[in-house]
Write a protein that holds these residues in place. Structure first.
Motif, PDB file in Angstrom:
ATOM      1  N   GLY A  69     -12.195   1.883   4.287  1.00  0.00           N
ATOM      2  CA  GLY A  69     -11.172   2.737   4.902  1.00  0.00           C
ATOM      3  C   GLY A  69      -9.947   2.878   4.023  1.00  0.00           C
ATOM      4  O   GLY A  69      -9.400   3.981   3.874  1.00  0.00           O
ATOM      5  N   ASN A  70      -9.507   1.785   3.413  1.00  0.00           N
ATOM      6  CA  ASN A  70      -8.357   1.855   2.511  1.00  0.00           C
ATOM      7  C   ASN A  70      -8.662   2.727   1.300  1.00  0.00           C
ATOM      8  O   ASN A  70      -7.811   3.500   0.858  1.00  0.00           O
ATOM      9  N   PHE A  71      -9.860   2.599   0.757  1.00  0.00           N
ATOM     10  CA  PHE A  71     -10.240   3.417  -0.403  1.00  0.00           C
ATOM     11  C   PHE A  71     -10.249   4.893  -0.039  1.00  0.00           C
ATOM     12  O   PHE A  71      -9.744   5.729  -0.788  1.00  0.00           O
ATOM     13  N   VAL A  72     -10.801   5.216   1.129  1.00  0.00           N
ATOM     14  CA  VAL A  72     -10.858   6.618   1.558  1.00  0.00           C
ATOM     15  C   VAL A  72      -9.447   7.165   1.767  1.00  0.00           C
ATOM     16  O   VAL A  72      -9.132   8.293   1.337  1.00  0.00           O
ATOM     17  N   LEU A  73      -8.582   6.397   2.403  1.00  0.00           N
ATOM     18  CA  LEU A  73      -7.202   6.857   2.623  1.00  0.00           C
ATOM     19  C   LEU A  73      -6.458   7.035   1.301  1.00  0.00           C
ATOM     20  O   LEU A  73      -5.706   8.007   1.126  1.00  0.00           O
ATOM     21  N   TYR A  74      -6.663   6.120   0.359  1.00  0.00           N
ATOM     22  CA  TYR A  74      -6.010   6.226  -0.943  1.00  0.00           C
ATOM     23  C   TYR A  74      -6.492   7.475  -1.682  1.00  0.00           C
ATOM     24  O   TYR A  74      -5.694   8.223  -2.246  1.00  0.00           O
ATOM     25  N   ALA A 120      -5.006  10.544  -0.033  1.00  0.00           N
ATOM     26  CA  ALA A 120      -3.579  10.677  -0.331  1.00  0.00           C
ATOM     27  C   ALA A 120      -3.379  11.179  -1.755  1.00  0.00           C
ATOM     28  O   ALA A 120      -2.478  11.986  -2.013  1.00  0.00           O
ATOM     29  N   GLN A 121      -4.191  10.725  -2.692  1.00  0.00           N
ATOM     30  CA  GLN A 121      -4.055  11.186  -4.074  1.00  0.00           C
ATOM     31  C   GLN A 121      -4.352  12.671  -4.181  1.00  0.00           C
ATOM     32  O   GLN A 121      -3.754  13.376  -4.990  1.00  0.00           O
ATOM     33  N   LYS A 122      -5.271  13.159  -3.372  1.00  0.00           N
ATOM     34  CA  LYS A 122      -5.649  14.577  -3.421  1.00  0.00           C
ATOM     35  C   LYS A 122      -4.606  15.465  -2.749  1.00  0.00           C
ATOM     36  O   LYS A 122      -4.345  16.575  -3.205  1.00  0.00           O
ATOM     37  N   THR A 123      -4.029  15.018  -1.635  1.00  0.00           N
ATOM     38  CA  THR A 123      -3.219  15.913  -0.808  1.00  0.00           C
ATOM     39  C   THR A 123      -1.719  15.774  -1.005  1.00  0.00           C
ATOM     40  O   THR A 123      -0.998  16.761  -0.878  1.00  0.00           O
ATOM     41  N   LEU A 124      -1.223  14.582  -1.297  1.00  0.00           N
ATOM     42  CA  LEU A 124       0.225  14.413  -1.400  1.00  0.00           C
ATOM     43  C   LEU A 124       0.737  14.956  -2.732  1.00  0.00           C
ATOM     44  O   LEU A 124       0.053  14.859  -3.751  1.00  0.00           O
ATOM     45  N   PRO A 125       1.931  15.531  -2.729  1.00  0.00           N
ATOM     46  CA  PRO A 125       2.497  15.993  -4.008  1.00  0.00           C
ATOM     47  C   PRO A 125       2.899  14.797  -4.856  1.00  0.00           C
ATOM     48  O   PRO A 125       3.132  13.704  -4.333  1.00  0.00           O
TER      49      PRO A 125
END
Length: 81
Positions: free
Chosen positions: A42-47, A50-55
């Motif tokens: 779950g942490n890997f998926v969230l990370y 976040a890398q893909k979507t956050l500026p």
């Protein structure tokens, strides 16, 4: 009457009390291990999400004092000197 209370096969009791099913320690280990694996995945998926979507982060502005110090270290004179 004494024949009623005699056990003809005393060794058979060991085989009757044999554990059936899973070992409780194994169940606890599987549950805890599964939770840890789910947490890490779950942490890997969230990370990754976040890398893909956050500026990208904004860099802090460098102060004029630090810029002047860096230029002097490099041997370039600061403007106005």
């Amino acid at each position: 009457m004494s024949d009623e209370f005699e056990f003809a096969d005393k060794g058979n009791m060991i085989y009757e009390t044999e554990a059936k099913g899973f070992n409780p320690g194994l169940i606890v280990l599987l549950v805890v291990g599964g939770l840890v694996v789910m947490f890490l995945v779950g942490n890997f998926v969230l990370y990754y999400y976040a890398q893909k979507t956050l500026p990208p982060r904004k860099k802090k502005p460098v102060s004029k004092k630090k810029m002047k110090r860096e230029r002097l270290k490099q041997g370039v004179s600061a403007p106005g000197e």
